[in-house]
Motif scaffolding. Structure first.
Motif, PDB file in Angstrom:
ATOM      1  N   ILE A  33      -0.928  -1.712   9.551  1.00 43.55           N
ATOM      2  CA  ILE A  33      -0.650  -2.250   8.213  1.00 43.55           C
ATOM      3  C   ILE A  33      -0.879  -3.761   8.208  1.00 43.55           C
ATOM      4  O   ILE A  33      -1.507  -4.313   7.297  1.00 43.55           O
ATOM      5  N   LYS A  65      -3.201   3.088   1.534  1.00 49.33           N
ATOM      6  CA  LYS A  65      -2.460   3.210   0.278  1.00 49.33           C
ATOM      7  C   LYS A  65      -1.157   2.409   0.316  1.00 49.33           C
ATOM      8  O   LYS A  65      -0.728   1.844  -0.703  1.00 49.33           O
ATOM      9  N   PHE A  66      -0.537   2.345   1.486  1.00 47.75           N
ATOM     10  CA  PHE A  66       0.690   1.558   1.636  1.00 47.75           C
ATOM     11  C   PHE A  66       0.392   0.076   1.424  1.00 47.75           C
ATOM     12  O   PHE A  66       1.108  -0.623   0.691  1.00 47.75           O
ATOM     13  N   ALA A 112      -2.873   6.799   4.592  1.00 47.30           N
ATOM     14  CA  ALA A 112      -1.512   6.366   4.269  1.00 47.30           C
ATOM     15  C   ALA A 112      -1.362   4.859   4.416  1.00 47.30           C
ATOM     16  O   ALA A 112      -0.754   4.194   3.571  1.00 47.30           O
ATOM     17  N   VAL A 113      -1.923   4.295   5.479  1.00 46.27           N
ATOM     18  CA  VAL A 113      -1.842   2.843   5.689  1.00 46.27           C
ATOM     19  C   VAL A 113      -2.580   2.094   4.584  1.00 46.27           C
ATOM     20  O   VAL A 113      -2.075   1.096   4.039  1.00 46.27           O
ATOM     21  N   LYS A 137      -0.291  -0.606  -2.242  1.00 42.43           N
ATOM     22  CA  LYS A 137       0.932  -0.675  -3.051  1.00 42.43           C
ATOM     23  C   LYS A 137       1.602  -2.036  -2.917  1.00 42.43           C
ATOM     24  O   LYS A 137       2.022  -2.654  -3.915  1.00 42.43           O
ATOM     25  N   GLN A 138       1.660  -2.540  -1.678  1.00 48.11           N
ATOM     26  CA  GLN A 138       2.329  -3.824  -1.456  1.00 48.11           C
ATOM     27  C   GLN A 138       1.505  -4.997  -2.001  1.00 48.11           C
ATOM     28  O   GLN A 138       2.061  -5.949  -2.541  1.00 48.11           O
ATOM     29  N   GLU A 175       8.412   5.397   2.194  1.00 43.69           N
ATOM     30  CA  GLU A 175       8.738   3.965   2.111  1.00 43.69           C
ATOM     31  C   GLU A 175       8.409   3.237   3.411  1.00 43.69           C
ATOM     32  O   GLU A 175       8.169   2.039   3.421  1.00 43.69           O
ATOM     33  N   LYS A 176       8.417   3.974   4.527  1.00 42.86           N
ATOM     34  CA  LYS A 176       8.058   3.400   5.827  1.00 42.86           C
ATOM     35  C   LYS A 176       7.015   4.293   6.482  1.00 42.86           C
ATOM     36  O   LYS A 176       6.999   5.500   6.266  1.00 42.86           O
ATOM     37  N   LEU A 177       6.162   3.674   7.280  1.00 40.63           N
ATOM     38  CA  LEU A 177       5.172   4.421   8.051  1.00 40.63           C
ATOM     39  C   LEU A 177       5.445   4.164   9.531  1.00 40.63           C
ATOM     40  O   LEU A 177       4.971   3.179  10.105  1.00 40.63           O
ATOM     41  N   LEU A 199       3.544   9.505   0.195  1.00 40.14           N
ATOM     42  CA  LEU A 199       3.574   8.165   0.795  1.00 40.14           C
ATOM     43  C   LEU A 199       5.017   7.702   0.928  1.00 40.14           C
ATOM     44  O   LEU A 199       5.666   7.351  -0.060  1.00 40.14           O
TER      45      LEU A 199
END
Length: 382
Positions: A36, A70-71, A67-68, A74-75, A27-29, A25
């Motif tokens: 997102i 999970k991103f 990924a989105v 996290k935030q 830092e940026k997607l 994962l």
């Protein structure tokens, strides 16, 4: 010398391979900012101690769905900690936990409640899960968001009991992720009406977007100057043809580098990408076919035979050939439709409905979606 020391001393084009793993994962997607924000605009309600609506995330394999999620997780966990709001986001991959009991037991374990994966009744597991929401356990107003990745696998395997339980548990929000838009066919109306879901569709990446993703990952993964200029554009172009699959693009790039190492080459050349493509596709088809139940293998073998014969493949004609291949050990005609759906979901075949004209009805036509040579090797030589 220890074999691992010996291998470790060999020259390599890599700095660190982990950044080419689709599970990493970053830092940026890149090119997923809109998705997102779409997830975040629903989950933000949790920061006000309000249960967010359920979310359903659709998209082809490799379009960034997991990924989105999970991103965003996290935030959300980061800001909820700063604001001292009691929010938890738990991730469940439904290929690992394929029944309601297993999922709820796993959720309990993730949240600190020791629940066995077998031995209890379903009611006991559900009660243990719901007891976690009592205020003397987690404090005030716990909001739980549960990400169910590849939820269609669980629904096909175990029905919609899990969704029924979760939609009737206070302070729980579900984020369902699926590669298949029609996965709700496995959900009964009484449960579907309880899913207060908002749908988010992930489009495939185009070739330029894949170039951007690969460029960013390659800078972390490869030594400077080892990639031939054509390698990343070719990986991106090939993956764009595979419905914009970023996982496939990353796999191509990593395998190309590994081929360079095998040949003791200090440069990753374009021809390594084409070799990597053949290697990956052969392994993918072989792995899928080898894990299919024998009856589905017979159906696939029948489709392969009809394709080689250049016949139009209708479900009726397929069933005729399948019965010949099965030699008396065949399933019903109705069951064949389930097999066709499952093979289509695996990407091995496609189906389309055509009209035969006035008074002649509609017919399903089946087409093979992988190279015949690969499939022949998998079925007869695998």
């Amino acid at each position: 010398m220890n074999i691992f020391e010996e291998l470790g001393e060999k020259k390599t084009v890599f700095k660190c391979k982990k950044y080419l793993d689709h599970r990493f994962l970053p830092e940026k997607l890149p090119h997923r900012e809109e998705q997102i924000k779409s997830v975040a605009k629903y989950w933000i309600e949790a920061l006000s101690s309000v249960t967010p609506p359920d979310v359903t995330i659709y998209g082809k394999t490799g379009t960034g769905k997991t990924a989105v999620a999970k991103f965003a997780r996290k935030q959300l966990e980061q800001i909820s900690k700063e604001k001292k709001v009691n929010v938890r986001v738990e991730y469940i991959r439904c290929t690992d936990y394929t029944t309601e009991y297993q999922v709820i037991a796993r959720l309990c374990q993730q949240m600190g409640q020791d629940v066995p994966y077998r031995g209890w009744t379903k009611a006991e597991v559900i009660n243990a899960f719901r007891n976690l929401f009592k205020k003397n356990v987690f404090g005030k107003d716990l909001i739980l968001i549960i990400i169910l990745d590849e939820v269609d696998i669980l629904l096909k395997n175990d029905g919609d009991g899990l969704l029924y339980t979760l939609t009737r548990t206070d302070n729980v929000s579900i984020a369902s992720i699926s590669n298949f838009v029609d996965f709700k066919q496995f959900i009964k109306p009484r449960v579907r009406s309880s899913l207060r879901d908002r749908e988010i569709v992930f489009p495939p990446y185009n070739a330029q977007q894949l170039v951007d993703i690969l460029q960013e990952r390659s800078e972390m993964s490869f030594k400077e100057g080892v990639l031939n200029n054509d390698v990343i554009p070719l990986c991106a172009a090939l993956a764009a043809k595979e419905e914009g699959d970023a996982r496939y693009a990353l796999d191509l790039l990593r395998t190309s580098g590994e081929l360079a190492d095998e040949r003791a080459s200090e440069t990753v050349f374009e021809n390594y990408v084409r070799e990597a493509k053949d290697y990956i596709e052969h392994n993918k088809v072989t792995d899928i076919v080898m894990t299919l139940p024998s009856q589905q293998q017979k159906v696939l073998e029948s489709i392969l035979y009809l394709t080689k014969e250049k016949e139009e493949i209708t479900s009726g004609r397929l069933y005729e050939v399948y019965k010949e291949f099965s030699k008396g050990d065949s399933v019903s005609y109705r069951r064949i439709f389930d097999f066709i759906n499952e093979l289509e979901m695996l990407g091995l075949i496609s189906t389309k409905t055509i009209s035969r004209g006035r008074g002649k009805g509609r017919t399903n036509i089946i087409d093979l979606q992988c190279e015949m040579g690969l499939l022949e090797d998998a079925i007869w030589n695998g």
